[in-house]
Structures are given as structure tokens and as C-alpha cells.
Design a protein around this motif. Sequence first.
Motif, PDB file in Angstrom:
ATOM      1  N   LEU A  21      -6.372 104.389  85.289  1.00 56.95           N
ATOM      2  CA  LEU A  21      -6.781 103.300  84.414  1.00 56.95           C
ATOM      3  C   LEU A  21      -6.197 102.035  85.034  1.00 56.95           C
ATOM      4  O   LEU A  21      -5.078 101.632  84.738  1.00 56.95           O
ATOM      5  N   ALA A  22      -6.965 101.438  85.930  1.00 47.96           N
ATOM      6  CA  ALA A  22      -6.449 100.323  86.718  1.00 47.96           C
ATOM      7  C   ALA A  22      -7.465  99.195  86.745  1.00 47.96           C
ATOM      8  O   ALA A  22      -8.670  99.425  86.922  1.00 47.96           O
ATOM      9  N   TYR A  23      -6.958  97.953  86.613  1.00 49.08           N
ATOM     10  CA  TYR A  23      -7.835  96.782  86.664  1.00 49.08           C
ATOM     11  C   TYR A  23      -8.459  96.677  88.046  1.00 49.08           C
ATOM     12  O   TYR A  23      -7.788  96.828  89.066  1.00 49.08           O
ATOM     13  N   GLN A  24      -9.779  96.404  88.098  1.00 49.82           N
ATOM     14  CA  GLN A  24     -10.486  96.323  89.365  1.00 49.82           C
ATOM     15  C   GLN A  24     -10.951  94.909  89.671  1.00 49.82           C
ATOM     16  O   GLN A  24     -10.570  94.329  90.680  1.00 49.82           O
ATOM     17  N   HIS A  25     -11.779  94.323  88.801  1.00 52.44           N
ATOM     18  CA  HIS A  25     -12.232  92.954  89.015  1.00 52.44           C
ATOM     19  C   HIS A  25     -12.876  92.439  87.725  1.00 52.44           C
ATOM     20  O   HIS A  25     -13.056  93.188  86.760  1.00 52.44           O
TER      21      HIS A  25
END
Length: 876
Positions: free
Chosen positions: A165-169
Motif C-alpha cells: 500500500l504505497a503512494y505512486q503518483h
Amino acid sequence: MSMQVHRCRFIDYVPQAINAIEYAPKLSIRPYIAVGRANGDIELWQARENLVYVKTIPGIANGSLETLAWAHRTDLTEDELELFDTEKEQTKFKKQLREKAPRLFSAGLNAVIVEWDLGKLIPKAAVDSYGGAVWCMATNHAQTKLAVGTEDGHIRIFDILDDKLAYQHCFDKVNSRILSLAWSHDDTTIITGSADSCVRIWDAETRRISARMTLPKEGRDPTLVWAVKVLKSGAIVSGDSRGHVVFWDSTMRVVQQDFKALGADVLCLATDESGYTVYASGVDPKITQFKLFIGNRPAGTVDKNKDSDADASVIKKKINARSRKWQLAGLRRYHTHDVRALAVSSHLQTDLLISGGIDTQVTSCESRPFPNENPHRQPCFTPHNNIISVAPKGELILQRQDMTLKLWALGKAEPVSKTLGDQMESGQSLQVYERQRDLLRMDLKLKTNLLCSVISLSGSLIAVSDAEGPKLYSVTRIDDSRGGVRVRRVKAFPPDNFVPEYSEARGAVQMQFTGDEKTLVIATVEGFISVVDISQWTSGVFTTVCRHCCHRSEKSEVEADAGCSDVPTYPAIFRSQIPADTATRTIVSLTISKNDKYVAASDSTGSITVSQLGANKQTLLPNANDAAKASLPTAIAFDANDNLVITSSANHIRIWDVATSKYSNWSRQHGSKNIPKSFAGMMDCVSGIMINPTEPTCVYLWAANHITRVDLSLPPGSAKAVLNVHKRKQIEQSIIEQVVEERAACEKRSERHEQKRMKKQLVGGGGSSEHANGDHSMDVDGETNSNADTEKTVVSEAATDMTNQSKDWEGTIIARLREAGIDVAEPHNFRMTQRYQSLMHTSFIDTNTMVVVERPWIDVASALPSAYHRHKYGHS
């Protein structure tokens, strides 16, 4: 036998509004349905024969929940396709993906996106939204990305591949908050609805707007686009604050059709799997259905009639030639207040349309026959969740809500003599000389809402738990005019070793005191059943007697438990389970036998275990039959003979004989096959089981709308039996009165026939001289025939008279009762009363003395905000 009932309606439990409802993805092993409440709680339900409540994930303190999203990847990415050389390896990996548990995400106005651990009921991961309040989010169809719409006008993409669960853009900014979003079915575009009257189409690769479609305003305020959906055909549907549902042409980017669906804001939309049906609802709480028609026929029926290639080509030409038209197909009002969430699924055995909103009730019905299908309304409180706990000896009631505990003292009635008790009628009220008292309101400072709570039999101890761990409180009655209580925290509790060092979570999902109040049994979120000695609580000394691990079946869990040496630990026998069951497993029920010798527990996968307290004896119950495998246990309790009584979501009843370690004869013969249809077909599952000390062979089963007494020494009786005792009496009385009236009428007819026959005999004896005059010679033949008919009539009447006199009226009553479902020849088992409704709890506090806690809907409605006002008959 007379029974005294404390009918309690003073409980002021106020349920939370429903803000979101989401089905788990189609290929999930467990057909979960997530229901998000305004306080952050997430309820997990399963769609079985009916809608079955499973468990609740407690909300975070001061948390918020506006939207939910599931993810369950079952297809391979391009990178993964290159890793596997053969199709067999790909198929094997796909199977592994499918057997994994689905992932659940939530977000709200606190600007945090949370992924939840469905087994441990705690956050698995949490990230900032980087854009303020989150109003909407959705996973793409490949289940690899999570799109989030935020307050600052950005769409942000989070990578959820490989359990991340990681911010991408983020996408380009718009000058308005994003209220709704949806992915296209090929994941190439994202459609958003904003607070500036616009529906936008975004290119998922370039992250820029490819089209903007503007809705008209009503007055000066912009139109709020609260909901958007993308259909399989690519068409876009939006619902807005004008009460309009708009169907857009995704190719030409223009309005295809515009409906004034509601009298106020459309807050939610739902579509079926085919994309041929759309549901809308909102502030005006009616649910409106739209169907796609091709010509004069629904689109679904056109597709089903493709019998040949020739027919298919003809139909295709017709579809191309004619424009598809949406029509308003029906509407129903299932709710009293704003509807904030709709969900429909066509991939389950029963296609369910589920709705919820401010009126706090989960409402479900079959979607295909809508709007002709009557809904089933779940109670506003979650069933079998132990919100209420009763201290029988102390005559106290403990109520749990969010982070608050309330304690009530039961009222007292004038004592009734045995003679008077025998003369009293069912339902008669007793004179109350001491009303109930509100003793305590305790607001706890916790990090999450409470998971469970229980009060001891005497009422001197209260145990509660949040996600961080259990807590113990002592309760002391104050001898003053107010009759209050003093509560203090027992700080030395719990002992550090009630869970092993390698345990990652200490929260308790179920707790029970033994009858002597010397032991507290704790079921933790990781499946441990810890037995803690609390006999020296006044000195602050607590000892973990042992840990039963019979619900921990994974190989790694069994090995870890077997190597534990800090306290006696009894590991389970390894049994193979799919990863989805292991990851979502939670103990949901716990009960202790009357002699404090055994403890039984059931979990969310359907496993039931019986363990001997303080001894290494654990038994995993087998499924009684194939039908039981498809249902979940909803309530368990030991009867007076230490047999474990189990009810299932299919309303079947099983009895496990602990002494012989097998199911009882009654259970094998009648548990699922011969249960009366009206009981087995009830939509509300059994929430609890009671035992009356004076009836060792009987159990009392209760649900939200009934209490049913079952004698386990007798067969269930007729499958068509009328179970409701009040309705049964009415039917019996009605049939008896009807037969009595018929008998009286027959007797009157017999008397008239007898008088008529005697009169005709007298007239016939002197009538020959009249006919000798020959005045009517032409009528001689006719007269002769008339005399013959008269004789036949007299014989017939005599026969009728004899029949009426000899008729078996008692047999008539018995036959008609049998036709109505009442067989007097068989014992009347499954005696049900529906006098009490909206039941939160029932239990015996003494011999033939029962506590019934109700939460009438009218009391809940009085605490809700004002509903949408409709104009009626031209008046405001």
C-alpha cells in the motif's frame, strides 16, 4: 408453568449510520460484504441462505469512514507471465492467488487510508492520503491500483500489488473536491464526479483530463456529483445533487438520457454485473431502478434469446439500428432516512440488493424481482455481538457502545403468590414497586472502539477489551440514598503471559467469567483461548493457568505453540486450510459449561472446538452433515447436562455430547432434516441460546424477532406446524368456534327437517280423497310423480338427519386443525412467541425468571436526525 419476564426497554443504545457497503470481489472464497459505519466500525457479513453477520472490525478513536474498497487479484501481471514457462505453472499460481484472502481498505475525513487485517481486526497498514479528506476510492479491475479522490482536487494512485500500500503518483489538479470516481472496465480511464458540476474522464496513463462534461446548476450553487459508475458497455452514469440520474455517451461525451430520479440529492448508485440495471437512491430515500431496453424488450432477455448464429446476427443489426433506451422500471421505499450506500451482486446464489443509510438498518432483497420483492430489514444493532451482558445474581445489565459502558439495575415487582400465579394470564403485567436505575456511565480513553465486554454473575467485575488488550474493573455498590456504584481499574490485569511473546496482537474478541468468578477465559484475536486465574484480584495477583490453541491450525502456528514453555500451552493438530480461511479466522463465540469444566468456541470459518478448562483435552467437532458445511454457527451454549447446543445460519440445531464425543441421536435424526419449515426459513438467524434450570431437556433459542422453546427429548413435530403459540391459539379458537357454529346450524336444520317430515306424513295420510274428485285429471301422472319425489325427499332428509346426529364433530376439528398445521396427535414442540421484537438480549437470571432486552425501532428513530420531507396531497 408460569414464568416472570423482565421486559427492558430502557437501554438507550444508538446505532451508527451506514456510510458504505461493498461486496468482496467475485472470485473470493468467502462471499464477504463489508458494511462501514459512521463511527469507523466495519461489519463483515456473508451471503449464505440469508445475510449472516460474522464479526465487527472496531473503528479507530476519532476515526472516520466515508468509503470502502476491496481488492483480490486473481490474474497475472505482464511481469509474472514472463516468470512462468508453462501454462500449468501459471494455473497453479492463479489458484494460489484465488485462495488468498481479499484485502479491505477504508478511508474517511481524517485523511488516512487503512488496510485492515480481517483476522486480527486491526490495521495492517495505514498511509496518509496526501490530499486531505478522502471522499471516494476504488480499485482497478486488475486489482493492482487503488485510486483515491481527495479534498484538494487530486486523484492519487496507490500501488497495492504484492500486498503493498504505497503512494505512486497523482493526477492533474481540479479546483474542487472529488466526490466520486470509477474505473473503466479496461482500466484505461478513470471517471470522476466533482463539487463543481462536472463529470470528467481522465486518461489513466497520461494522468490528464481527456473530456469534461458539465451539468446544469439549480440556482447559484454548483451541482454536486455524488456518484458515478461505468457500465460494461462503456456508458457512464452519474447521480447528482439535483436528484437527477444522467446516462452519458462515453464516445461522444454528451448526455444520452436524463432522469429526475429523486426529489433530492442522489448519493449512491449501484449496477448489476451485466450492466443492464442501475439502482439509485439518496436523501430522498426511495430506491429507483433503471433498466436498459432494446426496442420493447429488456436487454437481458434479448441476450438470452440468442439461439442461433442467424438470430444473433439479426439481433446485432437491430441493436445497431435502434438506440438503446433506459427506462424507469420501478421504485420502492425501504428506508425512512437518507440512503448512503447501495450494493448489488449477481454472482452469488441469491442476487442481493443491499442498502443502508442514516436509519442504521441493513436492508436486503433479491434484485431480480425488484420492486415487487419485500425487503428483509436487519435489526439496527448487530446480532449475536454481545452488546448486552447480564449479571444474574446482581440483577445488573451492562451495555457497550463505542468506547462507553453503561450499567443498569433491574427493577423489582411485587411478589406473586403461587395461587395467584396459577390464575394469571399470559402477558399480564405485574405491579412494579422499584423501577430500573441508571447506575453508571463510563467513557473509556482507548485507541479503538471496544471489541467485547462482559460482567460477572454477581456484577462485581467487568472485563472489556479494545484492540490493545483486555482490561478489568471492579464494581462496588454504594450504600446511600442514590444507590450508585464505584468503579476502579484493576491495574495489574492482564498478566503479560496471557499471550505468548511471539504474539503480535493482544486484543480479546470474547471473554467469559466462570460461575465462581475465580477464572476469566479470554479468546484473543490470534485464536488463543487463555485461562486466567483472577481469584486473587484484590491483591493484584493474576496467573495464566493455560492456553488452548485449538483454533490455530496453520503449520507455523502449531509449531510455535508446541515450543512455548512459559505457561502450559496445548497446541492444535495441524489441519490444512486455504489461506483465505487462515487469514480471516476470528473466534466469534465463547461459552462455558454450568459446572465450569468445559469451554467451547466457534470461529468465522465455521470450526467449533470443546476444551476442558485447565487440561490438555481439546476436541474439534466434525460437520454433522454436508448441509452443515455450507452454513456458519451463529450461537453455542452448554445445556444443563453439559451437552453443547449449536445453531447455524441455516437455522439447523446440533447437539454435541461432550461425554461420548459425538453428536446426539436427536441431532443426527432431526437437527437439519425435520426442523419445521417456518423455523428453518426464518431470515433472522438465532442470536443466542438460553437454559432454564427447571427444564433440563429444553433450550430457548432467540433471534431479533422471536423466542422459541425446543424440547430436545421430543421430535420436532410436523414440518408444516404453526409454531407461534399466540397464532396457534387463535387458529384453534377460530376453528373450534366455526365447527360449533356448523354443528348448531346442522342441529337446527335437523329439527326443521324432522318437523317438515312429520307434517308431510300427516298431510299425506288424509290427502287421497282430494285427488278422488278428479278436478285435475290431467295432473294425475304428475301428482303420482310428485308423491314419489316426496317420498325420496323424506328418505333423504331422514338420512341427513341421521348423518347429522352421528357426525364426528371432534374428528372434524382434528382434521381441520391438521390442515392448518396443528396436529393434536403429535407433541407440540418448537413453541414460539413473537410478542417481543427487536431483541438485543435474553437470558435467565433465576428459575423461571427471564430478562428480555428490546430496542424498539421507534425509540431509535426518535434519536435520528430529521428525514427528507415529502409533500403530500399538495400540502407542505
